[in-house]
Write an enzyme that holds these catalytic residues in place. Structure first.
Site, PDB file in Angstrom:
ATOM      1  CB  SER A 158       6.954   5.425  -6.942  1.00 51.50           C
ATOM      2  OG  SER A 158       7.060   4.038  -6.665  1.00 51.50           O
ATOM      3  NE  ARG A 185      -2.603  -1.991  -3.427  1.00 57.95           N
ATOM      4  CZ  ARG A 185      -2.064  -0.896  -3.943  1.00 57.95           C
ATOM      5  NH1 ARG A 185      -0.988  -0.988  -4.696  1.00 57.95           N
ATOM      6  NH2 ARG A 185      -2.582   0.289  -3.714  1.00 57.95           N
ATOM      7  CG  ASP A 207      10.052   5.233   0.763  1.00 55.31           C
ATOM      8  OD1 ASP A 207       9.733   4.023   0.736  1.00 55.31           O
ATOM      9  OD2 ASP A 207       9.970   5.967  -0.239  1.00 55.31           O
ATOM     10  CG  HIS A 215       6.911   4.421  -1.635  1.00 57.37           C
ATOM     11  ND1 HIS A 215       8.077   4.951  -2.139  1.00 57.37           N
ATOM     12  CD2 HIS A 215       6.191   4.007  -2.709  1.00 57.37           C
ATOM     13  CE1 HIS A 215       8.073   4.853  -3.465  1.00 57.37           C
ATOM     14  NE2 HIS A 215       6.937   4.296  -3.835  1.00 57.37           N
ATOM     15  CG  ASP A 216       1.054   5.082  -0.216  1.00 54.81           C
ATOM     16  OD1 ASP A 216       1.572   4.841  -1.319  1.00 54.81           O
ATOM     17  OD2 ASP A 216       0.117   4.408   0.257  1.00 54.81           O
TER      18      ASP A 216
END
Length: 565
Positions: free
Chosen positions: A217, A286, A387, A421-422
């Site tokens: 990232s 968030r 992603d 993405h995680d």
């Protein structure tokens, strides 16, 4: 996929910056009462105690692990403190610089086994548990003996980024000029400034050249930056789910997150530390971020359109949390409150938006090829097909540009993980082996580090061997390998002998010949092993004085010349 096969010239080392010798340093262990606002330092231990598990749907979908990424346990780190003005590339100046960091493993005598682990936007330096902080870190499964970042041979360093809120200088830090928190007065910075601050830490630690930079990232952006802007100080690099230039899609997502915070009435232009936390804005930011960290396919498999039982019985609650996905997002938003500084999100995300490795090309226009021209180190670039935040074409762009510049050691591959993405936090089984292989393979690999370890073992064994007779040494060796069994695998014994008797007198080839001649069976007994000592000694052509029992002494000699895998 294979990892870069062609040989590459090893970059030459550069001298550590002269400015480091003039700086005054302070190396303080642990967080201090003034390092964070009270609403951050009081974060619940539960936020670090383990990963949150999402609720299973009524259809029976399996629960999934959530990454433990933000830090609530802020103990056990060290602080690099530069007590002089620190100028940023934006023109701003900090009166002092603090960088929180943690380490794992041992720095070797040559100081050439260090790996700089570069982290994402909201991460602390606590990537892995250690004696000073036993809580699990955000890359717990990647760091340790035998793991991708193998602490048997590597010295791993992880920092809290410049602009963060977990011990490094950021908007929530105290301005030493007036004793107040910086807030809106904290100067803007770029991703390059975060990398440059990390290298000032390396100067302090006496590390002239890194074995590798590893980042994901924002950290992956930093690893690319480090390789291209500090090429003489980086041996290899790994960039996971990152980019070499931010694109409007990810910038738009981050803009929406910043807007959520800045429109909270408690934000107060960034000067909220003496008042109320802009909690609602942070929570919504968030939630928006979480949408970009995972994929729609994962949530379809995990939540679908499932409602909670009785969700429609209370109309007011049903509007807010009728569906499982809604409650999941709300939970993710609440986790950030009192656990991350909203201003850190604003400042760091702005630096990410402005990130570009481009430099003027032959025509004077911004050119990525020109910006990455110095990054000729072996490179591993990993992308994730699902992603949303850093689309996979951005990782391919990095790899393609490196190759276009003539870098012959570039490995690129894509994961089809629906974690999006995680994935770099959750897919150790897919990402870990690739990272480990890249860090340890040649060119610029870990062979010399393993050889250093093997030499130590060899020296210990030969010292012990000189103190006793040959049969006693062989019996002790056999028992240590047998672990209670009556036989030992022939190859294990052969390897142990190679480790002990690597010398000009007994090469690996001669050991192979003796074992092939003496041991027809793969399972070797102690009697057979000790009985072969005459042939082994004859092959080694050892000429040592006979001890008081008449048995010839064991005198291994010479340098260790094999590779311990």
């Amino acid at each position: 996929r294979v990892f870069g096969r062609a040989a590459a010239q090893r970059p030459t080392s550069a001298a550590v910056a002269a400015a480091a010798s003039a700086a005054r340093w302070q190396d303080a262990v642990g967080a201090t009462a003034t390092s964070l606002p009270t609403w951050v330092s009081s974060a619940a231990e539960a936020s670090r105690g383990g990963s949150h598990r999402g609720a299973a749907s009524k259809a029976g979908a399996a629960e999934e692990d959530e990454p433990t990424y933000a830090s609530g346990d802020l103990s056990g780190y060290k602080v690099f403190h530069l007590q002089e003005p620190y100028e940023l590339s934006t023109g701003g100046v900090l009166p002092e610089l603090k960088i929180a960091y943690e380490t794992w493993g041992e720095l070797n005598a040559n100081r050439d086994n260090a790996i700089l682990l570069q982290c994402g936007m909201s991460a602390s330096s606590h990537a892995c548990s250690h004696a000073g902080n036993p809580a699990k870190g955000w890359w717990e499964d990647f760091i340790g003996p035998g793991k991708p970042l193998d602490t048997r041979i590597f010295f791993v360093i992880c920092t809290n980024n410049l602009g963060g809120c977990y011990g490094s200088s950021g908007p929530s830090s105290i301005d030493p000029r007036d004793g107040r928190r910086y807030g809106s007065r904290f100067p803007r910075f770029e991703v390059y400034d975060q990398v440059a601050a990390q290298f000032r830490l390396l100067d302090y630690l006496g590390i002239n050249r890194l074995h590798a930079c590893v980042g994901s990232s924002l950290g992956g952006m930093q690893s690319v930056c480090a390789a291209a802007r500090f090429p003489e100080r980086v041996g290899k690099f790994v960039s996971i789910s990152a980019c070499a230039k931010s694109f409007p899609g990810s910038m738009a997502f981050r803009h929406a997150q910043r807007t959520a915070i800045m429109q909270d009435p408690h934000w107060n232009n960034g000067d909220y530390y003496d008042g109320h936390l802009p909690a609602n804005g942070l929570r919504l930011a968030r939630e928006l971020g979480t949408i970009t960290y995972r994929s729609g396919q994962e949530w379809q498999d995990r939540f679908g359109q499932n409602r909670f039982p009785g969700a429609r019985k209370e109309a007011d609650k049903g509007l807010e949390h009728e569906f499982e996905i809604e409650r999941y997002l709300s939970h993710q938003g609440k986790k950030w409150v009192n656990n991350y500084d909203p201003n850190s999100m604003l400042w760091i995300s702005k630096a990410m938006d402005g990130f570009s490795m481009e430099l003027p090309g032959p025509d004077g226009k911004p050119c990525l090829k020109a910006g990455l021209a110095a990054a000729m180190q072996p490179a591993l670039v990993i992308g994730v097909q699902y992603d949303v935040l850093f689309p996979v074409w951005q990782q391919k762009e990095i790899a393609d540009t490196l190759r276009a510049n003539g870098n012959k050691n570039v490995c690129y591959y894509e994961l089809d993980s629906t974690f999006g993405h995680d994935s770099f936090l959750l897919q150790m089984g897919s990402i870990g082996p690739a990272v480990k292989g890249h860090l340890e393979q040649e060119p610029g690999g870990a062979k010399h580090l393993w050889e250093d370890k093997a030499q130590i073992v060899h020296d210990i064994l030969t010292t012990i061997a000189k103190q006793t007779s040959t049969p006693d040494v062989m019996r002790s060796m056999f028992r240590s390998l047998a672990k209670g069994s009556s036989t030992v695998d022939r190859d294990d014994l052969k390897y142990a002998m190679k480790l002990l008797l690597a010398s000009d007198g007994l090469t690996n080839e001669r050991i192979d010949h003796v074992f092939e001649k003496e041991f027809a069976d793969k399972a070797v007994t102690m009697e057979a092993f000790v009985g072969a000592r005459t042939e082994i000694l004859r092959a080694a052509q050892i000429r040592g004085p006979a001890p008081p029992g008449g048995e010839q002494a064991w005198w291994p000699r010479g340098e260790y010349d094999t590779y311990l895998p």
